[in-house]
Design a protein around this motif. Structure first.
Motif, PDB file in Angstrom:
ATOM      1  N   GLU A 141       0.184  -5.047  -1.720  1.00 60.13           N
ATOM      2  CA  GLU A 141       1.656  -4.595  -2.465  1.00 60.13           C
ATOM      3  C   GLU A 141       1.510  -4.686  -3.815  1.00 60.13           C
ATOM      4  O   GLU A 141       1.926  -3.811  -4.573  1.00 60.13           O
ATOM      5  CB  GLU A 141       2.647  -5.211  -1.585  1.00 60.13           C
ATOM      6  N   ASP A 142       0.750  -5.922  -4.312  1.00 58.38           N
ATOM      7  CA  ASP A 142       0.736  -6.174  -5.951  1.00 58.38           C
ATOM      8  C   ASP A 142      -0.046  -5.090  -6.425  1.00 58.38           C
ATOM      9  O   ASP A 142       0.283  -4.439  -7.426  1.00 58.38           O
ATOM     10  CB  ASP A 142       0.303  -7.368  -5.986  1.00 58.38           C
ATOM     11  N   ARG A 145       1.640  -1.635  -6.412  1.00 57.59           N
ATOM     12  CA  ARG A 145       2.785  -1.819  -7.470  1.00 57.59           C
ATOM     13  C   ARG A 145       2.417  -1.412  -8.713  1.00 57.59           C
ATOM     14  O   ARG A 145       2.861  -0.712  -9.723  1.00 57.59           O
ATOM     15  CB  ARG A 145       3.519  -3.177  -7.348  1.00 57.59           C
TER      16      ARG A 145
END
Length: 390
Positions: A141-142, A145
């Motif tokens: 998810e990082d 993003r």
């Protein structure tokens, strides 16, 4: 040299030398914890073991290691924490301990750790799997993003440019672009724009994907970070209707993971890091997926240490390029810099029209957009300060 500078220098030498520092002075409470964390990992005057290496103080105790990880996160910046965690895995044989959920929950997640977990996925016990997946998902998810929006915007821009036409149907006219293009024909006395050139989009784009992207990813142990980034970026690409994305991983076997692109975490745990490499076999499979050569981009992500037939690999790459396929060879897709790679094979593939170079994840969107526009990828790399394999 001022007194404060001298004291700070002495303090740093004391932390660097550990127990071997002699009479360089006492440490404050926080520095004692830093010193203890460094000594636990790198040793510090401890007796050498039977193999001649300095001993480390973490041993095999999970509670001790858990406290050590807490101290590391407290007293060192994040970038240093990641380096020390990686060193701990390599120096202290902590792979077994990384499989314990209480330990995993205290680790600072990064791409390197994800690579370790994925490589150990077959051995992770049931009670630890959800924790391992949570760690992997946090890193995924990082990355999403940071990179997904840039990637999608770059690809959309490249596709939009490629599907513009000067003879659109009335319902397909892009009036904003048309007006901007014809402003030079503005008639002040009539207060109107005389439209001489229409700008619009090809109707074909509404019916099917406009480009095919085939990612061939080497899953040998040295390519762990590249596998992680490839999975995340491939999943983002798969969300675009205008691009038909395939993702294939390989070692000595070839596995098509396209169906797993909906969830990059599932995709990562479906890989099997380690083993040999048969790049020729992977490229042969990728070649079989090509439907429309001039609209296809093949990205081979590998350090090019070929365990198969290098001559056959070169022949297949030549055939792909000559048929109109845009072929790019990424020696790495990671932030770790250019890896060790087969320089001779990289040079030969570059000469065949498949430029070979290492690429950081943040530059991948621009790279792919360049390839989708069928522009010179080697020239883009050179202009970006990226050395192409010679």
């Amino acid at each position: 040299m001022t007194h404060d500078i001298a004291v700070e220098r002495q303090r740093r030498w004391r932390l660097l030398l550990g127990g071997a520092a002699g009479d360089l002075g006492a440490l404050g409470e926080d520095d004692q914890r830093r010193d203890s964390a460094l000594t636990g990992l790198y040793g510090g005057g401890d007796p050498v073991d039977a193999g001649g290496k300095r001993g480390a103080g973490l041993g095999g105790s999970s509670p001790v290691l858990h406290r050590w990880l807490g101290d590391v996160r407290t007293y060192f910046p994040s970038s240093v924490v990641q380096v020390m965690q990686k060193d701990a895995v390599e120096r202290l044989g902590l792979r077994r301990l990384l499989l314990e959920p209480e330990l995993l929950s205290s680790v600072e997640p990064d791409v390197s750790l994800v690579g370790t977990l994925v490589s150990l996925s077959r051995a992770i016990p049931e009670r630890t799997r959800e924790t391992a997946r949570a760690v992997v998902r946090k890193v995924v998810e990082d990355i999403e993003r940071k990179l997904a929006d840039r990637l999608l915007a770059a690809v959309h821009g490249a596709i939009d440019r490629s599907r513009r036409t000067s003879r659109p149907r009335l319902s397909d006219v892009d009036w904003n672009r048309t007006i901007r293009k014809n402003l030079r024909h503005y008639q002040p006395d009539q207060r109107t724009v005389i439209v001489q050139d229409l700008v619009g989009n090809s109707r074909r784009s509404r019916q099917a994907s406009l480009r095919d992207v085939i990612l061939l990813v080497d899953q040998s142990g040295s390519m762990a970070e590249s596998v992680v980034y490839s999975a995340v970026l491939g999943a983002s690409l798969a969300s675009l209707k205008a691009v038909d994305t395939k993702l294939v991983v390989f070692d000595t076997e070839v596995v098509d993971l396209t169906e797993q692109l909906k969830d990059p975490v599932d995709l990562l745990f479906a890989t099997q890091l380690g083993g040999g490499t048969d790049i020729n076999r992977a490229v042969a499979y990728g070649q079989s997926l090509v439907r429309r050569p001039t609209d296809t981009v093949v990205v081979l992500i590998s350090d090019l240490y070929e365990g198969g037939v290098a001559r056959e690999l070169q022949r297949r790459v030549r055939e792909l390029v000559q048929s109109g396929v845009t072929v790019v060879v990424l020696l790495a897709l990671s932030d770790s810099g250019t890896p060790a790679y087969d320089h001779e094979l990289a040079a030969k593939l570059s000469e065949l029209g498949a430029p070979a170079f290492a690429c950081t994840p943040d530059r991948f969107p621009d790279l792919l957009a360049t390839a989708l526009r069928r522009e010179d990828v080697a020239a883009w790399a050179e202009q970006s300060g990226i050395p192409v394999g010679r």
